[in-house]
Design an enzyme around this catalytic site. Sequence first.
Site, PDB file in Angstrom:
ATOM      1  CG  HIS A  54      53.086  46.763 -29.179  1.00 16.24           C
ATOM      2  ND1 HIS A  54      53.498  46.393 -27.920  1.00 16.24           N
ATOM      3  CD2 HIS A  54      52.729  45.605 -29.778  1.00 16.24           C
ATOM      4  CE1 HIS A  54      53.403  45.089 -27.771  1.00 16.24           C
ATOM      5  NE2 HIS A  54      52.939  44.584 -28.903  1.00 16.24           N
ATOM      6  CG  ASP A  82      45.878  38.976 -27.535  1.00 17.39           C
ATOM      7  OD1 ASP A  82      46.529  38.019 -28.000  1.00 17.39           O
ATOM      8  OD2 ASP A  82      46.312  39.734 -26.648  1.00 17.39           O
ATOM      9  CD  GLU A 101      52.107  38.227 -26.673  1.00 14.19           C
ATOM     10  OE1 GLU A 101      53.281  38.314 -26.287  1.00 14.19           O
ATOM     11  OE2 GLU A 101      51.501  39.171 -27.240  1.00 14.19           O
ATOM     12  CD  GLU A 102      50.250  42.238 -28.200  1.00 15.49           C
ATOM     13  OE1 GLU A 102      51.062  42.599 -27.319  1.00 15.49           O
ATOM     14  OE2 GLU A 102      50.543  42.165 -29.397  1.00 15.49           O
ATOM     15  CG  HIS A 138      49.308  37.015 -30.088  1.00 11.59           C
ATOM     16  ND1 HIS A 138      48.764  38.271 -30.274  1.00 11.59           N
ATOM     17  CD2 HIS A 138      50.649  37.191 -30.166  1.00 11.59           C
ATOM     18  CE1 HIS A 138      49.722  39.154 -30.452  1.00 11.59           C
ATOM     19  NE2 HIS A 138      50.880  38.527 -30.399  1.00 11.59           N
ATOM     20  CG  ASP A 169      52.364  41.931 -32.213  1.00 15.67           C
ATOM     21  OD1 ASP A 169      52.423  40.724 -31.949  1.00 15.67           O
ATOM     22  OD2 ASP A 169      52.448  42.817 -31.350  1.00 15.67           O
TER      23      ASP A 169
END
Length: 454
Positions: free
Chosen positions: A423, A92, A156-157, A90, A123
């Site tokens: 994150h 995003d 996705e996030e 992903h 990520d």
Amino acid sequence: MTARPISETVASLMPRAKTELAELVAFRSVADPAQFPRSECEAAADWVADALRAEDFQDVALLDTPDGTQSVYGFLPGPAGAPTVLLYAHYDVQPPLDESAWLSPPFELTERDGRWFGRGAADCKGGFIMHLLALRALKANGGVPVSVKVIAEGSEEQGTGGLERYAEAHPDLLAADTIVIGDTGNFRVGLPTVTATLRGMTMLRVQLDTLEGNLHSGQFGGAAPDALAAMIQLLASLRAEDGTTTVDGLATDAEWDGLQYSEGEFRTDAKVLDGVGLIGTGTVADRIWARPAVTVIGIDCPPVVGATPSLQASARAQISLRVPPGQDAAEATKLLTAHLESHAPWGARVSVEQVGQGQPFRADVTSPAYTSMAEAMRLAYPGEEMQASGMGGSIPLCNTLAALYPQAEILLIGLSEPEAQIHAVNESVSPEELERLSVTEALFLRNYAESKKG
């Protein structure tokens, strides 16, 4: 089989990979228009689509998904009769949080201490670059031996389910013999790991209202119900004194049978301050891979700077609940909603809004594709054997793909090892892991194609 030609090719491609990752990280592709312009995600999607076209992918398309974002699709045909492999990543990313806490700009890939720092570096923009490196290495060493589909998700996030719903409406699009999800990570740097389980997730916003408007705390405090105080008490009901999640009716006693995570290693990875204890009971693996975990990820309340002596009439919080395999995310949502509604103090008015949900996932690590992956990891990481671990995070698409294509094998690998700090501020990727996992994926595709010939 030798890994040398593949590994040498990937090594030669790493400077290009760094340049491309820097370009991709530069897009502030947070899939929330309230925080960043939608144009940033659109520009990132265009970049991904152009990268696929440059690698001779066909049918490259920007898919407008039902949640208002775009996923990028492309197809690279392989030899006649070859199996089809779907590669997922992903583009995003999570918001950067406090940009002032970053040691370098979050959307500017920066090399420091042997790692590349930037939001999405691990990520999962790095996951997309990993796929490109693997395919380029195969092209330079005899060709790609399988048909390849690539899907790069755009939300996705956010957990808004756009790609899941699009795939359900277009079930032939992502059909494949095996699926490689490039969005997890090794247990630690240098230890090749596949992810056997993912926790699911539900995301709720809860609002409490107690007064028609804010009141002077000196004139009314002590008798008038303060919504912020009510919210604090409500949120406290979600944890026991030892920190264990306590949602009425939700089981919290499952145990993890497999690779263990020592408390010392976990404290180091999580950067727990000296003297501060861990929460919950059981092993660390039990707590983060096999049991539910509630987290308050945001509260709307007055900031300290500029605060006035007022009782708050309303308060709002966003709550994430991670749901382990063996539990149903929809049922967990019902239980969490009921808990919030029943534990609000003083008769405060409660409203609950669901903003995201995804089911947990368990992979079959005994399937034939995992044999091919184990051999690939053995060659890419000399002296190491493939390990299987859990992962506390969620990838809702996994269950959608498993339901749509029950015969497909699903493997989860990626760049999000503990040092990556995904994150969080100062997210980074290990270039050595990017290189070795790209070699791994290339060797896996070759192994897998050979296994299907028999």
